[in-house]
Design a protein around this motif. Structure first.
Motif, PDB file in Angstrom:
ATOM      1  N   ASP A   1      29.396  31.766  37.718  1.00 38.58           N
ATOM      2  CA  ASP A   1      28.917  33.005  38.306  1.00 38.58           C
ATOM      3  C   ASP A   1      27.715  33.488  37.511  1.00 38.58           C
ATOM      4  N   LEU A   2      26.574  33.593  38.180  1.00 38.06           N
ATOM      5  CA  LEU A   2      25.338  34.005  37.528  1.00 38.06           C
ATOM      6  C   LEU A   2      24.776  35.254  38.198  1.00 38.06           C
TER       7      LEU A   2
ATOM      8  N   TRP B   1      24.614  17.074  41.850  1.00 38.75           N
ATOM      9  CA  TRP B   1      23.803  18.077  42.522  1.00 38.75           C
ATOM     10  C   TRP B   1      24.245  19.472  42.115  1.00 38.75           C
ATOM     11  N   LEU B   2      23.316  20.401  42.276  1.00 40.30           N
ATOM     12  CA  LEU B   2      23.506  21.793  41.879  1.00 40.30           C
ATOM     13  C   LEU B   2      23.045  22.650  43.050  1.00 40.30           C
ATOM     14  N   THR B   3      23.917  23.566  43.505  1.00 36.20           N
ATOM     15  CA  THR B   3      23.584  24.390  44.661  1.00 36.20           C
ATOM     16  C   THR B   3      23.701  25.871  44.321  1.00 36.20           C
ATOM     17  N   ASP B   4      22.967  26.676  45.075  1.00 39.46           N
ATOM     18  CA  ASP B   4      23.010  28.124  44.876  1.00 39.46           C
ATOM     19  C   ASP B   4      24.138  28.724  45.715  1.00 39.46           C
ATOM     20  N   PRO B   5      24.356  30.047  45.667  1.00 46.14           N
ATOM     21  CA  PRO B   5      25.469  30.655  46.416  1.00 46.14           C
ATOM     22  C   PRO B   5      25.399  30.441  47.926  1.00 46.14           C
TER      23      PRO B   5
ATOM     24  N   SER C   1      19.789  15.960  33.431  1.00 44.28           N
ATOM     25  CA  SER C   1      19.784  17.369  33.068  1.00 44.28           C
ATOM     26  C   SER C   1      19.180  18.155  34.212  1.00 44.28           C
ATOM     27  N   ALA C   2      19.717  19.339  34.453  1.00 46.86           N
ATOM     28  CA  ALA C   2      19.178  20.226  35.487  1.00 46.86           C
ATOM     29  C   ALA C   2      19.193  21.644  34.941  1.00 46.86           C
ATOM     30  N   SER C   3      18.046  22.318  35.035  1.00 54.14           N
ATOM     31  CA  SER C   3      17.926  23.697  34.562  1.00 54.14           C
ATOM     32  C   SER C   3      17.491  24.575  35.723  1.00 54.14           C
ATOM     33  N   ILE C   4      18.098  25.742  35.811  1.00 51.16           N
ATOM     34  CA  ILE C   4      17.714  26.685  36.865  1.00 51.16           C
ATOM     35  C   ILE C   4      17.651  28.089  36.282  1.00 51.16           C
ATOM     36  N   THR C   5      16.910  28.935  36.965  1.00 51.79           N
ATOM     37  CA  THR C   5      16.927  30.370  36.720  1.00 51.79           C
ATOM     38  C   THR C   5      17.412  30.994  38.016  1.00 51.79           C
ATOM     39  N   ALA C   6      18.499  31.730  37.946  1.00 52.11           N
ATOM     40  CA  ALA C   6      19.126  32.283  39.143  1.00 52.11           C
ATOM     41  C   ALA C   6      18.187  33.264  39.833  1.00 52.11           C
ATOM     42  N   GLU C   7      17.988  33.065  41.130  1.00 52.14           N
ATOM     43  CA  GLU C   7      17.161  33.977  41.907  1.00 52.14           C
ATOM     44  C   GLU C   7      17.990  35.054  42.577  1.00 52.14           C
ATOM     45  N   LYS C   8      19.309  34.859  42.629  1.00 52.36           N
ATOM     46  CA  LYS C   8      20.200  35.843  43.247  1.00 52.36           C
ATOM     47  C   LYS C   8      21.547  35.799  42.551  1.00 52.36           C
TER      48      LYS C   8
END
Length: 195
Positions: free
Chosen positions: A34-35, A58-62, A77-84
């Motif tokens: 949870d981000l 794979w990495l998915t958003d909400p 490696s996978a890096s993200i910055t949460a947009e929501k």
């Protein structure tokens, strides 16, 4: 005292978790984080055992949009910055394999976003966060090296066993051929009497 408070705050604002799982053949394993908006998350993984040492990730958003996808990789490696705000899902899939289970080690690093304009964030704290991120990268690299060393050691031991048993087989064949040659040459020198 102030430095202690800053250090404590930086520790609380970073989360890290390390896991080792077995993904069975023809299955997938999914995990959630949870981000909140502007939080950062990095997932690093590597396959330690099983098959061709590859896995799908794979990495998915909400909303289910794919943010990162890696197919048949042994490490990634996978890096993200949460947009929501919401629950972000990351999965490891072994559905391409019908027989080989895969052992996957992965780490999840996150940085909880604190706005720059807040009085809490001092330059020293920013530096401490930067050093903490660097230390996490070093830790990931060390874990990768440990898994690779284990894999290379297993390969070397397997090769050593094969060489040992091949040498034993060659010795047995050599002594058998020598014994047969002695027996065969001995038969040339035997005198056969006919009565």
């Amino acid at each position: 005292m102030t430095l202690l408070c800053i250090l404590l705050l930086s520790v609380l604002s970073t989360f890290v978790s390390a896991h080792k799982i077995t993904v069975e053949a023809s299955t997938k394993e999914c995990f959630f984080e949870d981000l909140h908006q502007h939080d950062q998350m990095t997932v690093t993984y590597q396959v330690g055992e099983g098959g061709h040492l590859d896995i799908d990730f794979w990495l998915t958003d909400p909303e289910g949009d794919v943010l990162a996808k890696q197919i048949r990789q042994s490490t990634g490696s996978a890096s993200i910055t949460a947009e929501k705000d919401g629950r972000y899902e990351y999965c490891f899939s072994n559905q391409m394999s019908t027989m080989a289970d895969k052992q996957v080690s992965f780490n999840v690093h996150g940085i909880i976003y604190i706005p720059e304009e807040a009085d809490i964030v001092a330059p020293v704290e920013r530096e401490i966060r930067s050093l903490a991120i660097g230390l996490l990268a070093v830790k990931d690299e060390q874990e990768y090296i440990v898994v690779r060393e284990r894999r290379h050691r297993d390969t070397a031991e397997s090769t050593n066993d094969r060489v040992k048993w091949w040498s034993v087989l060659q010795a047995i064949v050599l002594f058998s051929v020598v014994a047969w040659q002695i027996y065969y040459l001995k038969s040339f020198f035997e005198v056969k009497r006919i009565i």
